[in-house]
Scaffold this motif. Structure first.
Motif, mmCIF file in Angstrom:
data_model
loop_
_atom_site.group_PDB
_atom_site.id
_atom_site.type_symbol
_atom_site.label_atom_id
_atom_site.label_comp_id
_atom_site.label_asym_id
_atom_site.label_seq_id
_atom_site.Cartn_x
_atom_site.Cartn_y
_atom_site.Cartn_z
ATOM 1 N N ALA A 101 0.838 -1.210 0.000
ATOM 2 C CA ALA A 101 0.000 0.000 0.000
ATOM 3 C C ALA A 101 0.868 1.253 0.000
ATOM 4 O O ALA A 101 0.570 2.221 -0.705
ATOM 5 C CB ALA A 101 -0.934 -0.013 1.210
ATOM 6 N N ALA A 102 1.970 1.236 0.758
ATOM 7 C CA ALA A 102 2.876 2.390 0.812
ATOM 8 C C ALA A 102 3.487 2.663 -0.564
ATOM 9 O O ALA A 102 3.645 3.819 -0.972
ATOM 10 C CB ALA A 102 3.973 2.161 1.844
ATOM 11 N N THR A 103 3.799 1.596 -1.291
ATOM 12 C CA THR A 103 4.352 1.751 -2.640
ATOM 13 C C THR A 103 3.337 2.425 -3.564
ATOM 14 O O THR A 103 3.683 3.349 -4.316
ATOM 15 C CB THR A 103 4.773 0.373 -3.209
ATOM 16 N N TYR A 104 2.084 1.988 -3.507
ATOM 17 C CA TYR A 104 1.048 2.618 -4.330
ATOM 18 C C TYR A 104 0.799 4.057 -3.898
ATOM 19 O O TYR A 104 0.591 4.938 -4.730
ATOM 20 C CB TYR A 104 -0.258 1.815 -4.272
ATOM 21 N N PHE A 105 0.819 4.301 -2.588
ATOM 22 C CA PHE A 105 0.596 5.657 -2.087
ATOM 23 C C PHE A 105 1.670 6.606 -2.597
ATOM 24 O O PHE A 105 1.385 7.743 -2.966
ATOM 25 C CB PHE A 105 0.560 5.661 -0.550
ATOM 26 N N ASP A 106 2.915 6.135 -2.630
ATOM 27 C CA ASP A 106 4.028 6.967 -3.103
ATOM 28 C C ASP A 106 3.846 7.399 -4.556
ATOM 29 O O ASP A 106 4.387 8.424 -4.969
ATOM 30 C CB ASP A 106 5.364 6.226 -2.951
ATOM 31 N N LEU A 107 3.083 6.638 -5.331
ATOM 32 C CA LEU A 107 2.865 6.954 -6.750
ATOM 33 C C LEU A 107 1.794 8.029 -6.948
ATOM 34 O O LEU A 107 1.639 8.562 -8.048
ATOM 35 C CB LEU A 107 2.458 5.692 -7.513
ATOM 36 N N ARG A 108 1.051 8.355 -5.897
ATOM 37 C CA ARG A 108 -0.014 9.346 -6.008
ATOM 38 C C ARG A 108 0.562 10.756 -6.155
ATOM 39 O O ARG A 108 1.689 11.028 -5.726
ATOM 40 C CB ARG A 108 -0.918 9.291 -4.770
ATOM 41 N N ASP A 111 -1.253 16.379 -4.376
ATOM 42 C CA ASP A 111 -2.618 16.789 -4.008
ATOM 43 C C ASP A 111 -3.438 15.595 -3.527
ATOM 44 O O ASP A 111 -4.179 15.697 -2.550
ATOM 45 C CB ASP A 111 -3.324 17.461 -5.189
ATOM 46 N N SER A 112 -3.311 14.453 -4.216
ATOM 47 C CA SER A 112 -4.045 13.250 -3.816
ATOM 48 C C SER A 112 -3.597 12.767 -2.438
ATOM 49 O O SER A 112 -4.409 12.326 -1.628
ATOM 50 C CB SER A 112 -3.841 12.129 -4.832
ATOM 51 N N LYS A 113 -2.299 12.861 -2.181
ATOM 52 C CA LYS A 113 -1.783 12.457 -0.878
ATOM 53 C C LYS A 113 -2.335 13.353 0.230
ATOM 54 O O LYS A 113 -2.721 12.879 1.300
ATOM 55 C CB LYS A 113 -0.250 12.502 -0.872
ATOM 56 N N ILE A 114 -2.362 14.652 -0.037
ATOM 57 C CA ILE A 114 -2.876 15.597 0.966
ATOM 58 C C ILE A 114 -4.346 15.328 1.250
ATOM 59 O O ILE A 114 -4.762 15.282 2.417
ATOM 60 C CB ILE A 114 -2.639 17.058 0.523
ATOM 61 N N GLU A 137 -3.273 24.435 4.572
ATOM 62 C CA GLU A 137 -2.316 24.298 5.666
ATOM 63 C C GLU A 137 -1.388 23.104 5.431
ATOM 64 O O GLU A 137 -0.173 23.200 5.651
ATOM 65 C CB GLU A 137 -3.057 24.149 6.998
ATOM 66 N N ALA A 138 -1.959 21.998 4.988
ATOM 67 C CA ALA A 138 -1.150 20.803 4.716
ATOM 68 C C ALA A 138 -0.200 21.044 3.551
ATOM 69 O O ALA A 138 0.940 20.559 3.556
ATOM 70 C CB ALA A 138 -2.052 19.606 4.437
ATOM 71 N N ASN A 146 8.224 14.792 2.384
ATOM 72 C CA ASN A 146 7.547 13.632 1.817
ATOM 73 C C ASN A 146 6.298 13.337 2.655
ATOM 74 O O ASN A 146 6.318 13.453 3.881
ATOM 75 C CB ASN A 146 8.489 12.424 1.814
ATOM 76 N N ILE A 147 5.218 12.963 2.001
ATOM 77 C CA ILE A 147 3.978 12.635 2.701
ATOM 78 C C ILE A 147 3.887 11.117 2.808
ATOM 79 O O ILE A 147 3.846 10.417 1.797
ATOM 80 C CB ILE A 147 2.748 13.198 1.954
#
Length: 193
Positions: A101-108, A111-114, A137-138, A146-147
Motif C-alpha cells: 500500500a505504501a508503494t502505491y501511495f508513493d505513486l499518487r 494533491d491526492s496524498k494531501i 495548511e497541509a 515527503n507525505i
C-alpha cells in the motif's frame, strides 16, 4: 481466443490504453454488498493486474473499505468506449500488505496524498471551506516534505472467480465469453448476445 483470461484482459487493456482519448482509461466500477444489504457501486482507478489479481487502493475506513471488510465478495466492471468492450469480474477481495500500500501511495500526486491525510472519505461535512483550509495548511506543511501513507489507507487484491468479456458489434450479435474458475482451472463458455 486465449484460454487465460488475464492474457485476454491485458490484451484488451493495452488496446484501450493505446487508442483511448479518455483521461481515465483505468477507471472501473467497483460494486460491493452494502452495510444495509443493498448493492453499492462507485468508480475507482485500477492500479494494476498482478499475480492474477486486480489491485485497487483507497481509505480502508471509507464505506467501500467497511463493506469489503464485512463481505469480501466484490464485482468490477470496465466499460471502454473507444474499443466498444465491456469486462465484468466477480471475485473476492483481500487486503494488500502495508508495504505494498505504501508503494502505491508513493505513486499518487501530492494533491491526492494531501486529500488522503485531511479527508475522511464519505463522512459528512458542514462546511467544505474548512477542508479547503486544512488542505492549504497541509500544502504549506508538506511543501518540501515527503507525505507518508496514513494508517487508514490501503488496498485490495481482487481474485476473480468469474470474468466475462463482451465485445459490442453493430449487428447486435455481441461477442460474449465467460471464464469461470473451477478446481483452479479456467473454463470457457460462449454466451448469447
Amino acid at each position: 481466443m486465449s484460454l487465460n483470461p488475464f492474457q485476454l484482459f491485458n490484451k484488451w487493456y493495452v488496446k484501450e490504453l493505446d487508442t483511448s482519448t479518455s483521461s481515465l482509461p483505468s477507471a472501473c466500477c467497483i460494486s460491493t454488498i452494502g452495510l444495509d444489504g443493498y448493492p453499492n457501486a462507485r468508480f475507482v482507478s485500477l492500479k494494476e493486474v498482478r499475480d492474477e489479481t486486480f489491485i485497487i487502493t483507497g481509505p480502508l475506513q471509507s464505506r467501500k473499505g467497511l463493506e469489503i471488510e464485512k463481505s469480501s465478495k466484490i464485482a468490477i466492471t470496465f466499460w471502454w468506449e473507444t474499443t466498444q468492450r465491456q469486462i465484468r469480474i466477480q471475485g473476492n477481495a483481500t487486503k494488500i500488505t502495508d508495504d505494498e500500500a505504501a508503494t502505491y501511495f508513493d505513486l499518487r500526486t501530492k494533491d491526492s496524498k494531501i486529500i488522503s491525510i485531511i479527508s475522511k472519505q464519505g463522512d459528512t461535512t458542514k462546511n467544505i471551506d474548512t477542508l479547503k483550509q486544512k488542505f492549504s495548511e497541509a500544502e504549506s506543511t508538506y511543501e518540501s516534505k515527503n507525505i507518508l501513507k496514513p494508517k487508514n489507507w490501503g488496498g485490495y487484491a481482487i481474485q476473480p472467480i468469474r470474468i466475462e468479456f463482451m465485445e459490442f458489434k453493430k449487428s447486435r450479435f455481441h461477442q460474449r465469453t465467460l471464464f469461470q474458475l473451477s478446481n483452479k482451472e479456467w473454463t470457457t463458455t460462449i454466451l448469447q448476445p
